[in-house]
Design an enzyme around this catalytic site. Structure first.
Site, PDB file in Angstrom:
ATOM      1  NE  ARG A  86      -9.050  28.449   6.324  1.00 46.17           N
ATOM      2  CZ  ARG A  86     -10.042  28.617   5.431  1.00 46.17           C
ATOM      3  NH1 ARG A  86      -9.542  28.992   4.194  1.00 46.17           N
ATOM      4  NH2 ARG A  86     -11.351  28.605   5.591  1.00 46.17           N
ATOM      5  CE1 TYR A 216      -7.258  31.272  13.103  1.00 48.92           C
ATOM      6  CE2 TYR A 216      -6.791  30.667  10.818  1.00 48.92           C
ATOM      7  CZ  TYR A 216      -7.784  30.711  11.881  1.00 48.92           C
ATOM      8  OH  TYR A 216      -8.740  29.759  11.917  1.00 48.92           O
ATOM      9  N   GLY A 217      -3.530  29.957  13.058  1.00 50.73           N
ATOM     10  CA  GLY A 217      -3.425  28.524  13.015  1.00 50.73           C
ATOM     11  C   GLY A 217      -3.457  27.889  11.394  1.00 50.73           C
ATOM     12  CE  LYS A 225      -8.452  24.052   7.572  1.00 49.19           C
ATOM     13  NZ  LYS A 225      -9.686  22.742   7.359  1.00 49.19           N
ATOM     14  CG  HIS A 245     -12.419  20.793   4.315  1.00 45.78           C
ATOM     15  ND1 HIS A 245     -12.873  22.032   4.257  1.00 45.78           N
ATOM     16  CD2 HIS A 245     -11.957  21.055   5.712  1.00 45.78           C
ATOM     17  CE1 HIS A 245     -13.014  22.828   5.258  1.00 45.78           C
ATOM     18  NE2 HIS A 245     -12.318  22.279   6.281  1.00 45.78           N
ATOM     19  CB  SER A 267     -14.124  26.782   7.099  1.00 47.09           C
ATOM     20  OG  SER A 267     -13.112  26.341   6.404  1.00 47.09           O
ATOM     21  CB  CYS A 269     -20.645  24.654   7.783  1.00 55.60           C
ATOM     22  SG  CYS A 269     -20.417  25.930   6.633  1.00 55.60           S
ATOM     23  CG  ASN A 273     -21.105  21.588  16.762  1.00 53.50           C
ATOM     24  OD1 ASN A 273     -20.239  21.568  17.776  1.00 53.50           O
ATOM     25  ND2 ASN A 273     -21.823  22.525  16.373  1.00 53.50           N
ATOM     26  CG  ASP A 294     -10.701  20.464   9.665  1.00 52.58           C
ATOM     27  OD1 ASP A 294     -11.402  21.170   9.110  1.00 52.58           O
ATOM     28  OD2 ASP A 294      -9.614  20.893   9.097  1.00 52.58           O
ATOM     29  NE  ARG A 385     -11.180  28.546  14.148  1.00 53.01           N
ATOM     30  CZ  ARG A 385     -11.097  27.649  12.908  1.00 53.01           C
ATOM     31  NH1 ARG A 385     -11.106  26.301  13.002  1.00 53.01           N
ATOM     32  NH2 ARG A 385     -11.785  28.273  11.817  1.00 53.01           N
ATOM     33  NE  ARG A 416     -22.328  28.561   8.679  1.00 53.27           N
ATOM     34  CZ  ARG A 416     -22.673  28.513   9.862  1.00 53.27           C
ATOM     35  NH1 ARG A 416     -23.810  28.933  10.318  1.00 53.27           N
ATOM     36  NH2 ARG A 416     -21.882  28.023  10.754  1.00 53.27           N
ATOM     37  N   GLY A 510     -27.967  17.603  17.963  1.00 55.12           N
ATOM     38  CA  GLY A 510     -28.283  16.067  18.109  1.00 55.12           C
ATOM     39  C   GLY A 510     -29.535  15.575  17.527  1.00 55.12           C
ATOM     40  CG  ASP A 511     -33.454  16.935  17.347  1.00 53.95           C
ATOM     41  OD1 ASP A 511     -33.757  15.983  17.800  1.00 53.95           O
ATOM     42  OD2 ASP A 511     -33.374  18.326  17.869  1.00 53.95           O
TER      43      ASP A 511
HETATM   44  C1  OXD Z   1     -10.971  25.972   8.504  1.00 58.74           C
HETATM   45  C2  OXD Z   1     -10.298  24.996   9.655  1.00 58.74           C
HETATM   46  O1  OXD Z   1     -10.585  26.996   8.561  1.00 58.74           O
HETATM   47  O2  OXD Z   1     -10.566  23.813   9.899  1.00 58.74           O
HETATM   48  O3  OXD Z   1     -11.364  25.211   7.660  1.00 58.74           O
HETATM   49  O4  OXD Z   1      -9.628  25.696  10.602  1.00 58.74           O
HETATM   50 MN    MN Z   2     -11.498  23.093   8.316  1.00 58.74          MN
END
Ligand code: OXD
Ligand code: MN
Length: 602
Positions: A86, A216-217, A225, A245, A267, A269, A273, A294, A385, A416, A510-511
Site C-alpha cells: 500500500r 497491488y491488492g 481498504k 480494521h 497490518s 501484526c 493468525n 481483517d 500475499r 507490535r 496458539g499460546d
Molecule cells: C493491510 C491488509 O495492509 O490487510 O492491512 O492488506
Molecule cells: Mn488489513
C-alpha cells in the site's frame, strides 16, 4: 511478454451480462468515453467467466500455473517490483474541506483531483479490455451490506475480486433497477504502473474511489481498504455503525458456551493468525472459529454490538505462514489461491521464507530471477500475499453468513511493541478503552511502503484507513459507547514484548489462547483482576499457563510488569500524538490522558 493489460475477446455468452440499472450504465459509458477501451467485459462471477479469464491471464503471463497436484487451481502473480505494498503517501481523502479529512489523512480538493485523474485516465484503456465488476460487501441478507461496482483494466484485479468479494449476479440483484440506489463507484487503471502516476483517491461525499498506477491488492481491490474501511468508516459515522480494521473470531468452551471477539491489530501484526488460532493441547475441547481476518462492520442491536465480516476471502501475508504458525491458513491456501510475489520452486510449488521444511535448493524468486539458499535477496517479498476464499478455511465460523452478525463480547487492541505494553490488560470502561485504542502504537511493517520497525501511533489500527477526521472518529467511538447498554469489554494485548537481550518473551500463536481464555473469563465475570495504573491486569493464578513450555515464571512476571519509566515516556508519546492532531481530540480523551498521567504522578 504481452502488456499485462492487453485486450481479450471473450466468446459469446461470456462478458456480456450488462446490468439493467441506468445509473450504472450511464457511469460505465462515461468512463468508457474517458478511457477509450478496446471493449467492455461485464463480469458476472460465473465459473465459465473465471476459467476464460484464467486462460487468458496465463497466455499473457499475468498468472503462472502452480503444480496442479500440490496446489490445485492455484496461480502465481508477479507484480511490478515498484508496486508491492500500500502507498499511504499517495492515498488521498478528497473532501470539500481539509478539516473533514482531518490531520491524519492526505487531503486533496475534489474538483481539482477529479480533473487531474481525468487527465491521467484519458485514453488510458486504449488497446485494453475494460472490466465492470459488480460486487457486494457483507453477507447477502445483511442490512449493513453495500453494493460496489469496480471498473478495472486488470485481469488480476477481476480474478482477485472474485475471491475477496461476493461478485456478480448477487450484487446486480441487490442494487436492482432504482437509479437512485446506494452503490460505490470504483475506477481503477494500471496506467503504466509508475509510482509517479500512482494515486489512490477517495471521494466520500460521492461514494467514489479512483485508483491509478498500481496493481497491488491493497491499492486496487477497491472493495477492501478503499470501500470497506475508508469510505465505509465515513458511511458508518453518518449511518450510526462502525467500520473497523478488526478480525472477528468465535471462541467456544468445552461446555459449548460461545463468545465472539473483535481485534484491531495493524497490518501484518497477526490478525489472520489470531483469527485462525488453534488452541494448544492443554485446551482440549476449546474451539476458535473465524468470522473475519481483517475487517469488521458492527452495528448496535439490543444495546449490543453485532459484527459481520464484509469480505468473502483472505488477502494475507505469506512469509512466516507455516503449519506451526497457522495450520488453518496453510490448509486454506492449498487450493483455489492466487499467490502474489512468492517464489516458484522447480516443481511448480510456491515457496516463501518461514514455510515448513528446508528451503528449496533452487527457485525463481518473486522478481523472476534464479534464487538459491545462498542468495542475499529474499525469495518471496516480505509483503507477498495469498488471496484465498474463506470457504477454504477449516475453522470457518458457522455464522459467517448471518446477516445480523455475531454479538461481540470483547474488543481487543494490540500492536507490535518491544517494550512498555504488558501481555494483556483490560480497560476500566468504554471511554478508557477508546483512549487505549486512540493511543495504541505499533512498529511499522512491510504492508505499506516506507521504513519498517518504527513505532508509530496507529489509533484503532485505522491510521491508514479512517476516511474522515480522526477527531470525529474518536467522537463517534465515544458516542457509540453511550448507545450500548451491554458494551463489549475492551482489552489491549501485546504478543511482541522483548527481554533486555532482544528475545520475544511470549511464544504467541496458539499460546495466545491462554490470553484469550482470560479475556473470556473476564467477560463471564469468572475471575477478578488487579487494578493497576493502566487498567486491570491478570492475576498470575488466573492465567492458565499449564503445559506452557520454555517460558519461565520470571518471563511471565516481566510480561505483566508496568514499568513507570517506560509509561512516563509512553504518556509523553500520547501527549505528543494528541498535540500533533491539532486540537481535534475530544476533551474526554484529553481528560483520560491527564488521569493516566496523574496516576503515574506526572
Ligand atoms: C493491510 C491488509 O495492509 O490487510 O492491512 O492488506
Ligand atoms: Mn488489513
Amino acid at each position: 511478454m504481452n502488456n499485462p493489460a492487453s485486450a481479450i475477446f471473450p466468446p459469446a455468452g461470456i462478458g456480456d451480462r450488462k446490468p439493467a440499472n441506468q445509473a450504472v450504465l450511464d457511469w460505465v459509458h462515461e468512463v468508457e468515453l474517458l478511457t477509450q477501451p478496446e471493449n467492455i467485459f461485464w463480469c458476472d462471477g460465473s465459473e465459465a467467466e473465471n476459467e476464460f479469464l484464467i486462460s487468458e491471464s496465463l497466455k499473457q503471463n499475468v498468472l503462472f500455473k502452480l503444480n496442479k497436484a500440490k496446489l490445485p487451481r492455484s496461480y502465481l502473480h508477479r507484480s511490478n517490483p515498484n508496486d508491492v505494498a500500500r502507498v499511504e503517501q499517495f492515498t488521498f481523502i478528497c473532501t470539500p474541506t481539509k478539516e473533514e479529512a482531518g490531520p491524519t489523512n492526505n487531503w486533496s480538493e475534489p474538483s481539482a483531483t477529479y480533473l487531474k485523474l481525468q487527465g491521467l485516465l484519458k485514453g488510458a484503456m486504449r488497446g485494453r479490455t475494460m472490466f465492470v465488476i459488480p460486487y457486494i460487501m457483507g453477507p447477502p441478507d445483511s442490512p449493513l451490506t453495500k453494493v460496489g461496482f469496480e471498473i478495472t483494466d486488470s485481469k488480476y484485479v477481476v480474478l482477485s475480486m472474485r475471491v475477496m468479494t461476493r461478485m456478480g449476479e448477487v450484487a446486480v440483484k441487490r442494487l436492482g433497477h432504482d437509479p437512485k440506489g446506494e452503490w460505490n463507484r470504483g475506477v481503477h487503471s494500471l496506467l503504466d504502473v509508475n509510482p509517479e502516476r500512482r494515486l489512490i483517491c477517495h471521494f466520500p461525499q460521492d461514494n467514489t474511489i479512483i485508483s491509478v498506477g498500481s496493481g497491488y491488492g491493497g491499492n486496487v481491490l477497491l472493495s477492501k481498504k478503499c470501500l470497506a474501511l475508508r469510505i465505509g468508516s465515513y458511511l458508518a459515522r453518518s449511518q450510526g455503525w462502525l467500520a473497523e480494521h478488526m478480525l472477528i473470531l468465535g471462541v467456544e468452551s468445552p461446555t459449548g458456551k460461545k463468545h465472539y471477539v473483535a481485534a484491531a491489530f495493524p497490518s501484518a501484526c497477526g490478525k489472520t493468525n489470531f483469527a485462525m488460532l488453534i488452541p494448544p493441547k492443554h485446551f482440549a475441547g476449546w474451539k476458535v472459529t473465524t468470522v473475519g481476518d481483517d475487517i469488521a462492520w458492527m452495528q448496535i442491536r439490543d444495546g449490543r454490538l453485532w459484527a459481520v465480516n464484509p469480505e468473502n476471502g483472505y488477502f494475507g501475508v505469506v512469509p512466516g505462514t507455516s503449519y506451526k504458525s497457522n495450520p488453518s491458513a496453510m490448509k486454506s491456501i492449498q487450493r483455489d489461491t492466487i499467490y502474489t510475489n512468492v517464489a516458484l520452486t522447480d516443481d511448480g510449488d510456491a515457496w516463501w521464507e518461514g514455510k515448513d521444511g528446508p528451503p528449496p535448493v533452487h527457485a525463481i524468486d518473486w522478481r523472476g530471477n534464479d534464487w538459491t539458499p545462498a542468495s542475499k535477496q529474499k525469495a518471496a517479498h516480505p509483503n507477498s500475499r495469498f488471496a484465498t476464499p474463506m470457504r477454504n478455511n477449516p475453522v470457518l465460523d458457522p455464522h459467517v453468513e448471518d446477516g445480523g452478525g455475531v454479538p461481540i463480547s470483547a474488543i481487543i487492541f494490540g500492536g507490535r511493541r518491544s517494550d512498555t505494553m504488558p501481555l494483556v490488560f483490560q480497560a476500566f470502561d468504554w471511554e478508557h478503552g477508546t483512549y487505549i485504542g486512540a493511543t495504541m502504537a505499533s512498529e511499522t511493517t512491510a504492508a505499506a511502503t516506507g521504513a519498517v520497525g518504527q513505532v508509530r501511533r496507529d489509533p484503532m489500527a485505522m491510521l491508514p484507513f479512517c476516511g474522515y477526521n480522526i477527531g470525529d472518529y474518536f467522537r463517534h467511538w465515544l458516542e457509540t459507547g453511550k448507545r450500548l447498554t451491554n458494551p463489549p469489554l475492551i482489552f489491549h494485548v501485546n504478543w511482541f514484548r522483548k527481554s533486555a537481550d532482544g528475545k520475544f518473551l511470549w511464544p504467541g500463536f496458539g499460546d495466545n489462547m491462554r490470553v484469550l481464555k482470560w479475556i473470556i473469563d473476564r467477560c463471564e465475570g469468572e475471575v477478578s483482576a488487579t487494578e493497576s495504573k493502566i487498567g486491570y491486569l491478570p492475576k498470575m493464578q488466573d492465567l492458565d499457563l499449564n503445559e506452557l513450555s520454555g517460558v519461565s515464571p520470571e518471563q511471565i512476571q516481566e510480561l505483566l510488569t508496568v514499568k513507570a519509566e517506560e509509561w512516563q515516556k509512553e504518556i509523553t508519546g500520547h501527549a505528543k500524538f494528541f498535540e500533533s492532531l491539532g486540537g481535534v481530540v475530544p476533551k474526554e480523551l484529553e481528560k483520560q490522558r491527564e488521569n493516566l498521567a496523574a496516576r503515574f504522578g506526572t
